[in-house]
Motif scaffolding. Structure first.
Motif, short mmCIF file in Angstrom:
data_model
loop_
_atom_site.label_atom_id
_atom_site.label_comp_id
_atom_site.label_asym_id
_atom_site.label_seq_id
_atom_site.Cartn_x
_atom_site.Cartn_y
_atom_site.Cartn_z
N MET A 5 0.80 -1.22 0.00
CA MET A 5 0.00 0.00 0.00
C MET A 5 0.83 1.28 0.00
SD MET A 5 -3.55 -0.64 2.06
CE MET A 5 -2.86 -1.12 3.62
N PRO A 6 2.01 1.31 0.64
CA PRO A 6 2.83 2.53 0.51
C PRO A 6 3.18 2.85 -0.94
CG PRO A 6 3.64 1.20 2.31
CD PRO A 6 2.61 0.36 1.61
N LYS A 7 3.40 1.80 -1.75
CA LYS A 7 3.72 2.05 -3.15
C LYS A 7 2.51 2.60 -3.90
CE LYS A 7 6.02 0.01 -7.14
NZ LYS A 7 6.72 -1.18 -7.67
N TRP A 8 1.32 2.11 -3.59
CA TRP A 8 0.12 2.64 -4.25
C TRP A 8 -0.10 4.10 -3.87
CZ3 TRP A 8 -2.91 -2.20 -2.36
CH2 TRP A 8 -2.48 -3.31 -3.09
N ARG A 9 0.17 4.43 -2.62
CA ARG A 9 0.05 5.83 -2.19
C ARG A 9 1.03 6.70 -2.97
NH1 ARG A 9 -0.19 7.48 4.00
NH2 ARG A 9 -2.25 6.69 3.57
N TRP A 10 2.26 6.22 -3.09
CA TRP A 10 3.26 7.00 -3.82
C TRP A 10 2.87 7.14 -5.29
CZ3 TRP A 10 6.34 5.68 -7.99
CH2 TRP A 10 7.32 6.61 -8.32
N MET A 11 2.35 6.06 -5.90
CA MET A 11 1.94 6.11 -7.31
C MET A 11 0.85 7.15 -7.51
SD MET A 11 2.00 2.00 -7.98
CE MET A 11 0.97 2.04 -9.42
N TYR A 12 -0.13 7.19 -6.60
CA TYR A 12 -1.23 8.15 -6.73
C TYR A 12 -0.73 9.58 -6.54
CZ TYR A 12 -5.54 10.67 -5.67
OH TYR A 12 -6.55 11.59 -5.67
N ARG A 13 0.21 9.78 -5.63
CA ARG A 13 0.70 11.13 -5.38
C ARG A 13 1.67 11.63 -6.45
NH1 ARG A 13 2.19 11.24 1.10
NH2 ARG A 13 0.06 11.49 1.89
N ALA A 14 2.48 10.71 -7.00
CA ALA A 14 3.59 11.14 -7.85
C ALA A 14 3.32 11.04 -9.34
CB ALA A 14 4.85 10.31 -7.51
N ARG A 15 2.39 10.16 -9.76
CA ARG A 15 2.19 9.94 -11.19
C ARG A 15 0.95 10.71 -11.67
NH1 ARG A 15 6.45 9.11 -13.40
NH2 ARG A 15 5.11 8.90 -15.23
N PRO A 16 1.13 11.67 -12.57
CA PRO A 16 -0.01 12.49 -13.02
C PRO A 16 -1.08 11.71 -13.75
CG PRO A 16 1.97 12.93 -14.35
CD PRO A 16 2.40 12.09 -13.20
N GLU A 17 -0.68 10.69 -14.54
CA GLU A 17 -1.69 9.92 -15.27
C GLU A 17 -2.57 9.12 -14.32
OE1 GLU A 17 2.05 7.80 -14.72
OE2 GLU A 17 1.63 9.58 -15.92
N ILE A 18 -2.00 8.63 -13.22
CA ILE A 18 -2.79 7.89 -12.24
C ILE A 18 -3.68 8.84 -11.45
CG2 ILE A 18 -2.63 6.55 -10.10
CD1 ILE A 18 -0.28 5.09 -11.30
N ARG A 19 -3.11 9.96 -11.03
CA ARG A 19 -3.90 10.94 -10.27
C ARG A 19 -5.07 11.44 -11.10
NH1 ARG A 19 -2.67 14.07 -5.72
NH2 ARG A 19 -4.51 15.29 -5.18
N ARG A 20 -4.81 11.78 -12.36
CA ARG A 20 -5.89 12.29 -13.22
C ARG A 20 -6.95 11.22 -13.48
NH1 ARG A 20 -6.58 15.52 -17.92
NH2 ARG A 20 -8.82 15.54 -18.28
N GLY A 21 -6.52 9.99 -13.74
CA GLY A 21 -7.47 8.94 -14.03
C GLY A 21 -8.39 8.63 -12.86
N ILE A 22 -7.81 8.47 -11.66
CA ILE A 22 -8.62 8.14 -10.49
C ILE A 22 -9.50 9.32 -10.10
CG2 ILE A 22 -8.49 7.64 -8.02
CD1 ILE A 22 -6.13 5.86 -8.59
N ASP A 23 -8.96 10.54 -10.14
CA ASP A 23 -9.77 11.70 -9.80
C ASP A 23 -10.95 11.86 -10.76
OD1 ASP A 23 -8.15 12.21 -7.69
OD2 ASP A 23 -7.15 13.97 -8.54
N THR A 24 -10.74 11.54 -12.04
CA THR A 24 -11.83 11.62 -13.01
C THR A 24 -12.94 10.63 -12.65
OG1 THR A 24 -10.35 12.34 -14.79
CG2 THR A 24 -12.45 11.36 -15.45
N LYS A 25 -12.56 9.39 -12.33
CA LYS A 25 -13.56 8.39 -11.94
C LYS A 25 -14.32 8.84 -10.69
CE LYS A 25 -12.63 3.98 -12.04
NZ LYS A 25 -13.41 3.39 -13.14
N VAL A 26 -13.60 9.38 -9.71
CA VAL A 26 -14.22 9.76 -8.45
C VAL A 26 -15.18 10.93 -8.63
CG1 VAL A 26 -13.77 10.68 -6.14
CG2 VAL A 26 -12.34 8.85 -7.04
N ILE A 27 -14.70 11.97 -9.34
CA ILE A 27 -15.53 13.17 -9.50
C ILE A 27 -16.80 12.88 -10.28
CG2 ILE A 27 -15.61 15.44 -10.61
CD1 ILE A 27 -12.63 15.73 -9.90
N LEU A 28 -16.68 12.10 -11.37
CA LEU A 28 -17.86 11.81 -12.18
C LEU A 28 -18.83 10.87 -11.45
CD1 LEU A 28 -16.35 11.41 -15.76
CD2 LEU A 28 -17.60 13.35 -14.82
N ALA A 29 -18.30 9.99 -10.60
CA ALA A 29 -19.18 9.03 -9.92
C ALA A 29 -19.91 9.66 -8.75
CB ALA A 29 -18.37 7.81 -9.46
#
Length: 449
Positions: A1-25
């Protein structure tokens, strides 16, 4: 889970993709409808406002997708309420390492996960899992012994005396759902896979036992095997390797750009028949190493310099193709169409519409999952406590549309429906944003001619 946290914080494509799913849902929130009782409906919607439901839902679904699980603690208004964990007398596990506050992000100075901190964290998690498993087996053993004792008593006395009900502490109104970091939560289950409690560790010297009724718990895509049946599955799990490859490609390109900001050179010191002495070659080599980008060179007349340009014509194109492939795999796993991520792939309109419909279907599934659990774990217990005379009130969650349809297309669609035995004129006018007409004929469905 620490790696997933880092991926979400550091990678723009992951941050944008997940935020898009969350905001639209869930970004627009929902309303609760109770046709049986307007007072219950008013109270339930007022409770949503009190809990700041839009912000809470975004936190829930983000944790749900990134970690596979989400935890929120119920906070009630009664200050004198004795916390459930204060009445528990179970032993608490002793951590193998102490943690400082600045270590909780598991990142080193360059922003990448610190292997030593991650190793210590895994060691503590394994230690805590062992303790939780031991407690579960102990509780099952005690429960089994208690059941056997009860049946022996029944056999001897025919009819057991019913124990007096425990006096419960008065509970105030629910005023907040406090987000709890999934990184430091462990789950305690019984032999039937029922959650009987939680353990929060790493934030206090002694791990804290929290009863299940105080936690709003959601999990994403649970599987049949042990760990993921309890904790769910992160959507980032399949793309860990792709992210590592993308970072490696970016590091290679960083070296490449630095290299060609000051390109390598082949310098011929003298001629083959009359080369420079070793001392002169050493002096020339030192001067070349000290030069910076965009620096002119002055060489002796009998020396010659050639630039090393091998690979410069194709390196950038290769990087673009490779990085686009990796980013595409990440978006494919997250489940966001490339059109929404500004990555058109030359697909025709039919293909794009099919992808968008699949994405909207998944967003609706997220809405149904979160709405059902929110209703079951948060709203219904409070409604039943506030309105004890109402048994099993029928509550329904109404979500706003995930995506707004083009107004002209929407109007054209309603024009074709009105006049048929489907909808009334006023229903169409209200959905299009117009004021309803007062005449009764506009509230009647036309008969099929």
């Amino acid at each position: 889970m620490p790696k997933w946290r880092w991926m979400y914080r550091a990678r723009p494509e992951i941050r944008r993709g997940i935020d898009t799913k969350v905001i639209l849902a869930v970004g627009r929130g929902f309303q609760i409808v109770c046709q049986e009782d307007e007072a219950i409906e008013h109270y339930a919607n007022a409770l949503l406002t009190q809990l700041n439901v839009k912000e809470t839902l975004q936190s829930m679904v983000t944790d749900l997708l990134v970690y596979g699980q989400s935890y929120h603690e119920k906070i009630h208004a009664s200050n004198g309420e004795m916390q459930e964990q204060e009445r528990l007398e179970t032993p608490q596990p002793v951590m193998m390492n102490s943690w400082a506050k600045h270590e909780l992000d598991f990142t080193s100075a360059d922003g990448t996960p610190d292997p030593e901190l991650v190793r210590r964290w895994i060691s503590n998690v394994n230690h805590l899992d062992t303790w939780v498993d031991e407690q579960r087996r102990m509780e099952e053993k005690e429960a089994k012994a208690g059941i056997q004792k009860k049946y022996r008593w029944i056999a001897q006395n025919q009819q057991p005396k019913q124990p007096a009900p425990e006096k419960e502490e008065p509970v105030g109104d629910l005023v907040e759902l406090k987000p709890v970091d999934p990184l430091f939560m462990r789950i305690n289950r019984d032999a039937f896979n029922n959650v009987i409690g939680f353990v929060q560790w790493g934030l206090t010297p002694i791990p804290i036992s929290v009863p299940s009724q105080k936690i709003v718990y959601l999990k994403w895509m649970p599987k049949s095997w042990s760990h993921e049946s309890a904790y769910g599955t992160s959507i980032l799990m399949p793309v860990q390797r792709h992210v590592s490859l993308l970072i490696q490609a970016e590091e290679d390109m960083k070296i490449w750009f630095h290299q060609y900001a000051k390109p390598s050179m082949i310098v011929y010191a003298g001629t083959q028949e009359k080369p420079y002495p070793l001392a002169a070659q050493s002096t020339l080599r030192s001067k070349l190493q000290e030069r910076g980008p965009a620096t002119d060179m002055v060489l002796p007349g009998d020396s010659k310099a050639d630039m090393m340009n091998a690979g410069t014509a194709t390196t950038i194109n290769t990087f673009e193709v490779w990085s686009k492939y990796l980013v595409g795999k990440i978006y494919e796993t997250i489940g966001v169409p490339s059109d929404l991520m500004s990555l058109p792939e030359g697909a025709n309109r039919s293909t794009s519409d099919t992808r968008l419909q699949g994405f909207i279907t998944e967003e609706r599934m997220i809405q149904e999952l979160v709405g059902e659990q929110f209703l079951k774990q948060v709203i219904l217990p409070e409604v039943e406590r506030k309105f004890p005379s109402q048994t099993n009130p029928e509550l329904k969650i109404v979500w706003l549309p995930i995506m707004e349809e083009d107004q002209n297309k929407k109007a054209d669609r309603y024009v074709k429906l009105v006049g048929r035995p489907l909808i009334t004129v006023n229903e169409a006018r209200l959905d299009l944003g117009f004021k309803a007409k007062d005449e009764e004929e506009y509230d009647e469905i036309a008969e099929q001619s």
